[in-house]
Design a protein around this motif. Structure first.
Motif, PDB file in Angstrom:
ATOM      1  N   ARG A 165       0.819  -1.215   0.000  1.00 21.14           N
ATOM      2  CA  ARG A 165       0.000   0.000   0.000  1.00 21.14           C
ATOM      3  C   ARG A 165       0.854   1.266   0.000  1.00 21.14           C
ATOM      4  O   ARG A 165       0.359   2.351   0.307  1.00 21.14           O
ATOM      5  N   GLU A 166       2.124   1.122  -0.354  1.00 22.69           N
ATOM      6  CA  GLU A 166       3.029   2.269  -0.399  1.00 22.69           C
ATOM      7  C   GLU A 166       3.565   2.465  -1.808  1.00 22.69           C
ATOM      8  O   GLU A 166       4.043   1.514  -2.440  1.00 22.69           O
ATOM      9  N   ALA A 167       3.498   3.691  -2.300  1.00 21.98           N
ATOM     10  CA  ALA A 167       3.927   3.990  -3.666  1.00 21.98           C
ATOM     11  C   ALA A 167       5.387   3.634  -3.893  1.00 21.98           C
ATOM     12  O   ALA A 167       5.773   3.222  -4.997  1.00 21.98           O
ATOM     13  N   ALA A 168       6.213   3.777  -2.851  1.00 23.76           N
ATOM     14  CA  ALA A 168       7.642   3.496  -2.999  1.00 23.76           C
ATOM     15  C   ALA A 168       7.899   2.053  -3.427  1.00 23.76           C
ATOM     16  O   ALA A 168       8.886   1.763  -4.119  1.00 23.76           O
ATOM     17  N   SER A 169       7.023   1.135  -3.038  1.00 20.35           N
ATOM     18  CA  SER A 169       7.188  -0.265  -3.415  1.00 20.35           C
ATOM     19  C   SER A 169       7.036  -0.445  -4.925  1.00 20.35           C
ATOM     20  O   SER A 169       7.782  -1.209  -5.556  1.00 20.35           O
ATOM     21  N   TYR A 170       6.111   0.263  -5.494  1.00 19.50           N
ATOM     22  CA  TYR A 170       5.874   0.168  -6.933  1.00 19.50           C
ATOM     23  C   TYR A 170       6.984   0.871  -7.713  1.00 19.50           C
ATOM     24  O   TYR A 170       7.381   0.416  -8.795  1.00 19.50           O
ATOM     25  N   GLU A 171       7.512   1.935  -7.153  1.00 20.41           N
ATOM     26  CA  GLU A 171       8.671   2.600  -7.757  1.00 20.41           C
ATOM     27  C   GLU A 171       9.875   1.657  -7.774  1.00 20.41           C
ATOM     28  O   GLU A 171      10.628   1.598  -8.752  1.00 20.41           O
ATOM     29  N   LYS A 172      10.044   0.899  -6.692  1.00 13.67           N
ATOM     30  CA  LYS A 172      11.149  -0.056  -6.602  1.00 13.67           C
ATOM     31  C   LYS A 172      11.003  -1.158  -7.642  1.00 13.67           C
ATOM     32  O   LYS A 172      11.986  -1.566  -8.285  1.00 13.67           O
ATOM     33  N   ILE A 173       9.786  -1.657  -7.821  1.00  9.80           N
ATOM     34  CA  ILE A 173       9.554  -2.704  -8.821  1.00  9.80           C
ATOM     35  C   ILE A 173       9.842  -2.183 -10.224  1.00  9.80           C
ATOM     36  O   ILE A 173      10.495  -2.861 -11.031  1.00  9.80           O
ATOM     37  N   ALA A 174       9.374  -0.995 -10.528  1.00 15.60           N
ATOM     38  CA  ALA A 174       9.621  -0.414 -11.850  1.00 15.60           C
ATOM     39  C   ALA A 174      11.117  -0.322 -12.125  1.00 15.60           C
ATOM     40  O   ALA A 174      11.582  -0.642 -13.231  1.00 15.60           O
ATOM     41  N   GLY A 175      11.868   0.098 -11.108  1.00 16.25           N
ATOM     42  CA  GLY A 175      13.313   0.187 -11.275  1.00 16.25           C
ATOM     43  C   GLY A 175      13.939  -1.181 -11.485  1.00 16.25           C
ATOM     44  O   GLY A 175      14.855  -1.344 -12.299  1.00 16.25           O
ATOM     45  N   ALA A 176      13.436  -2.184 -10.765  1.00 12.07           N
ATOM     46  CA  ALA A 176      14.000  -3.530 -10.857  1.00 12.07           C
ATOM     47  C   ALA A 176      13.742  -4.172 -12.220  1.00 12.07           C
ATOM     48  O   ALA A 176      14.600  -4.887 -12.747  1.00 12.07           O
ATOM     49  N   ILE A 177      12.562  -3.933 -12.797  1.00 11.29           N
ATOM     50  CA  ILE A 177      12.254  -4.572 -14.083  1.00 11.29           C
ATOM     51  C   ILE A 177      12.670  -3.710 -15.266  1.00 11.29           C
ATOM     52  O   ILE A 177      12.638  -4.168 -16.407  1.00 11.29           O
ATOM     53  N   GLY A 178      13.063  -2.462 -14.989  1.00 13.12           N
ATOM     54  CA  GLY A 178      13.575  -1.601 -16.038  1.00 13.12           C
ATOM     55  C   GLY A 178      12.533  -1.124 -17.028  1.00 13.12           C
ATOM     56  O   GLY A 178      12.836  -0.922 -18.205  1.00 13.12           O
ATOM     57  N   VAL A 179      11.304  -0.945 -16.545  1.00 12.36           N
ATOM     58  CA  VAL A 179      10.221  -0.463 -17.402  1.00 12.36           C
ATOM     59  C   VAL A 179       9.699   0.847 -16.823  1.00 12.36           C
ATOM     60  O   VAL A 179       9.465   0.934 -15.614  1.00 12.36           O
ATOM     61  N   PRO A 180       9.522   1.887 -17.656  1.00 14.12           N
ATOM     62  CA  PRO A 180       8.999   3.151 -17.140  1.00 14.12           C
ATOM     63  C   PRO A 180       7.641   2.958 -16.468  1.00 14.12           C
ATOM     64  O   PRO A 180       6.820   2.148 -16.917  1.00 14.12           O
ATOM     65  N   ALA A 181       7.400   3.681 -15.397  1.00 16.90           N
ATOM     66  CA  ALA A 181       6.173   3.517 -14.614  1.00 16.90           C
ATOM     67  C   ALA A 181       4.921   3.592 -15.473  1.00 16.90           C
ATOM     68  O   ALA A 181       3.982   2.802 -15.290  1.00 16.90           O
ATOM     69  N   GLN A 182       4.892   4.526 -16.406  1.00 13.48           N
ATOM     70  CA  GLN A 182       3.683   4.726 -17.206  1.00 13.48           C
ATOM     71  C   GLN A 182       3.423   3.578 -18.185  1.00 13.48           C
ATOM     72  O   GLN A 182       2.354   3.512 -18.803  1.00 13.48           O
ATOM     73  N   ARG A 183       4.368   2.647 -18.296  1.00 14.42           N
ATOM     74  CA  ARG A 183       4.208   1.504 -19.195  1.00 14.42           C
ATOM     75  C   ARG A 183       3.940   0.196 -18.433  1.00 14.42           C
ATOM     76  O   ARG A 183       4.070  -0.888 -18.988  1.00 14.42           O
ATOM     77  N   ILE A 184       3.588   0.332 -17.158  1.00 14.93           N
ATOM     78  CA  ILE A 184       3.281  -0.842 -16.340  1.00 14.93           C
ATOM     79  C   ILE A 184       1.801  -0.825 -15.964  1.00 14.93           C
ATOM     80  O   ILE A 184       1.279   0.191 -15.525  1.00 14.93           O
ATOM     81  N   LEU A 185       1.139  -1.966 -16.120  1.00 13.95           N
ATOM     82  CA  LEU A 185      -0.258  -2.137 -15.722  1.00 13.95           C
ATOM     83  C   LEU A 185      -0.314  -3.068 -14.524  1.00 13.95           C
ATOM     84  O   LEU A 185       0.267  -4.158 -14.549  1.00 13.95           O
ATOM     85  N   PHE A 186      -1.033  -2.658 -13.484  1.00 15.64           N
ATOM     86  CA  PHE A 186      -1.182  -3.452 -12.275  1.00 15.64           C
ATOM     87  C   PHE A 186      -2.616  -3.907 -12.128  1.00 15.64           C
ATOM     88  O   PHE A 186      -3.554  -3.113 -12.276  1.00 15.64           O
ATOM     89  N   LEU A 187      -2.800  -5.195 -11.819  1.00 12.96           N
ATOM     90  CA  LEU A 187      -4.123  -5.760 -11.585  1.00 12.96           C
ATOM     91  C   LEU A 187      -4.204  -6.269 -10.153  1.00 12.96           C
ATOM     92  O   LEU A 187      -3.403  -7.104  -9.743  1.00 12.96           O
ATOM     93  N   SER A 188      -5.164  -5.754  -9.390  1.00 13.25           N
ATOM     94  CA  SER A 188      -5.327  -6.157  -7.987  1.00 13.25           C
ATOM     95  C   SER A 188      -6.776  -5.993  -7.573  1.00 13.25           C
ATOM     96  O   SER A 188      -7.512  -5.173  -8.128  1.00 13.25           O
TER      97      SER A 188
END
Length: 232
Positions: A165-188
């Motif tokens: 539930r923290e934005a920083a976690s999603y920022e960390k994932i984006a950095g790890a997979i090397g994909v810009p944030a705006q090009r990632i889709l999350f389903l939950s």
């Protein structure tokens, strides 16, 4: 992959999203609950030591013996506390269950076909769940519909990414997979997780399946079947 494609990676939650909550809480949690006390006792001085230390620290009970730690962890399991020590123990214990045929990864009927379709279309697929990476991998490898693990490019949990539930976690994932944030889709299925992903710049779609505990909440788009997701 087309240069005009807006989405490159799709990240999915497990519980309530790809899989019924009941299958996780009744089967996976039940298996862990039954075997946890014995596993802690048998593995003290080895694999259980980090679990014991982590649970004692989080509970503020440095003096707790093995039986008391087992009771603490089972209470956390029953109340769905997202504790890293518990997830570590569960991952190890359930690995045995998957390999013995006592446990299987359960999925909603629409999920395997959608994952295969997205993978074939060139989307990179990832999993982000509060369950340990070890449990996640087993869940997909020992899936009742057949091994789904080759479709998944990577896994993230509380220890590798952070709280869901923290934005920083999603920022960390984006950095790890090397994909810009705006090009990632999350389903939950959880609105707070969708909020956090959007705050990190991701696209997000809510999954509200019949009989699951979490319901839709604005401003997100909500679906009840993965076939409704048409990433592009």
């Amino acid at each position: 992959m087309s240069a005009t494609r807006s989405i490159e990676a799709i990240v999915v939650d497990i519980e309530g999203t790809t899989s019924p909550t009941s299958s996780v809480r009744e089967e996976l949690y039940g298996y862990t609950r039954t075997r946890l006390p014995g596993w802690l006792a048998e593995n003290t001085g080895g694999a259980a030591d980090p679990v014991l230390a982590g649970a004692r620290a989080q509970a503020g009970r440095p003096e707790a013996d093995v039986a008391q730690v087992a009771a603490i962890l089972i209470d956390w399991l029953n109340t769905d506390v997202k504790a890293e020590s518990l997830k570590t123990a569960q991952g190890i214990i359930c690995a045995e269950g998957f390999r013995s045929g006592a446990l299987f990864g359960e999925f909603f009927p629409d999920v395997p076909a959608a994952l295969r379709e997205w993978h074939a279309a060139g989307f990179a697929l990832y999993v982000y769940s509060s369950g340990s990476v070890r449990n996640q991998r087993d869940w997909f490898e020992f899936a009742r519909p057949g091994d789904l693990s080759p479709l998944i490019s990577g896994h993230f949990d509380l220890s590798t990414a952070g709280p869901k539930r923290e934005a920083a976690s999603y920022e960390k994932i984006a950095g790890a997979i090397g994909v810009p944030a705006q090009r990632i889709l999350f389903l939950s299925d959880h609105p707070d997780e969708l909020d956090a992903a959007v705050a990190a710049g991701w696209s997000a779609v809510g999954v509200a399946r019949p009989g699951e505990p979490n319901g839709p909440r604005p401003p997100h788009r909500w679906i009840d079947d993965f076939a409704e997701v048409q990433p592009s």
